[in-house]
Design a protein around this motif. Structure first.
Motif, PDB file in Angstrom:
ATOM      1  N   GLN A 163      -7.715   1.831  -0.818  1.00 38.00           N
ATOM      2  CA  GLN A 163      -7.541   1.703   0.748  1.00 38.00           C
ATOM      3  C   GLN A 163      -7.399   3.081   1.245  1.00 38.00           C
ATOM      4  N   THR A 170     -11.938   5.024   8.265  1.00 31.66           N
ATOM      5  CA  THR A 170     -12.551   3.887   8.870  1.00 31.66           C
ATOM      6  C   THR A 170     -13.299   2.991   7.589  1.00 31.66           C
ATOM      7  N   ARG A 171     -14.125   1.870   8.516  1.00 33.25           N
ATOM      8  CA  ARG A 171     -14.734   1.192   7.551  1.00 33.25           C
ATOM      9  C   ARG A 171     -15.636   1.822   6.639  1.00 33.25           C
ATOM     10  N   THR A 174     -13.952   3.390   3.678  1.00 34.87           N
ATOM     11  CA  THR A 174     -13.631   2.535   2.539  1.00 34.87           C
ATOM     12  C   THR A 174     -14.917   2.173   1.933  1.00 34.87           C
ATOM     13  N   ASP A 201      -6.499  -2.237   8.069  1.00 34.68           N
ATOM     14  CA  ASP A 201      -6.975  -1.095   8.846  1.00 34.68           C
ATOM     15  C   ASP A 201      -6.317   0.206   8.240  1.00 34.68           C
ATOM     16  N   PRO A 202      -7.245   1.070   7.463  1.00 34.47           N
ATOM     17  CA  PRO A 202      -8.621   0.597   7.556  1.00 34.47           C
ATOM     18  C   PRO A 202      -8.818  -0.319   6.321  1.00 34.47           C
TER      19      PRO A 202
END
Length: 217
Positions: A163, A170-171, A174, A201-202
């Protein structure tokens, strides 16, 4: 030009990052407590353990167990097996030992102050391994993963969790982290890779892989 306030803030942030990597002293103890009580951390660890499909008699290793949240979850699932953990922070060893005191006394949980570069002996082959947000700190991670694979039984499984905690993650951050973990596992000889995502989040990525049934290379 940096202001005195900005400079102080940056120094504090750098110190907190160092403590997150290697908690020490009273500050490290406080960081561990913070990690243990952050709801997203608890959710992330419980989710990651669930993906490993730990069986009652399994022998499981966590690398970098921190305050011991996942260790407790693993011990609950491997009630007739053994859970091993290594962490290079003595402060985290103490904190995780207190959190899992009953299982430690029953000799079902074995926590060691050690680093991934100098692994202790775990006796018989392991069934599963877990590392949460720690691979990025390992020296020569491919070689470390090869060493860990040699400790797994054929068809044993591993879960690497990321994470991203960098500012502005952000996504996409990840997704890139998950790809990096997949590349490391592939280079280390693991097979049957798959990625699961937890919507925090994220987002959290868990990359799972198996040890091939042939002889380790």
């Amino acid at each position: 030009m940096q202001t005195a306030g900005t400079s102080l803030k940056q120094r504090v942030l750098r110190k907190l990052v160092r403590q997150a990597h290697h908690p020490q002293g009273i500050v490290g103890w406080a960081v561990g407590r913070m990690f243990a009580h952050r709801p997203s951390n608890r959710q992330r660890n419980i989710w990651a353990v669930s993906l490993l499909d730990v069986q009652p008699t399994d022998r499981v290793l966590e690398i970098g167990f921190g305050p011991g949240l996942a260790i407790a979850e693993l011990a609950g699932r491997a009630a007739g097996g053994h859970v091993f953990g290594i962490d290079h922070s003595q402060a985290m060893v103490r904190q995780a030992t207190r959190r899992n005191a009953a299982a430690v006394r029953a000799h079902r949980v074995h926590l060691t102050h050690a680093s991934v570069e100098r692994l202790p002996s775990f006796g018989d082959p392991l069934d599963a391994m877990l590392a949460v947000n720690s691979v990025g700190f390992w020296p020569d991670p491919v070689e470390r993963l090869r060493e860990l694979r040699r400790l797994l039984r054929p068809a044993g499984r591993i879960a690497l969790v990321s994470q991203p905690r960098c500012p502005g993650a952000t996504r996409d951050t990840t997704t890139r982290a998950a790809q990096e973990l997949q590349d490391l596992l592939t280079q280390a000889g693991f097979t049957r890779l798959r990625v699961e995502t937890l919507e925090l989040d994220p987002p959290v990525a868990c990359v799972l892989a198996d040890n091939p049934t042939g002889l380790p290379s």
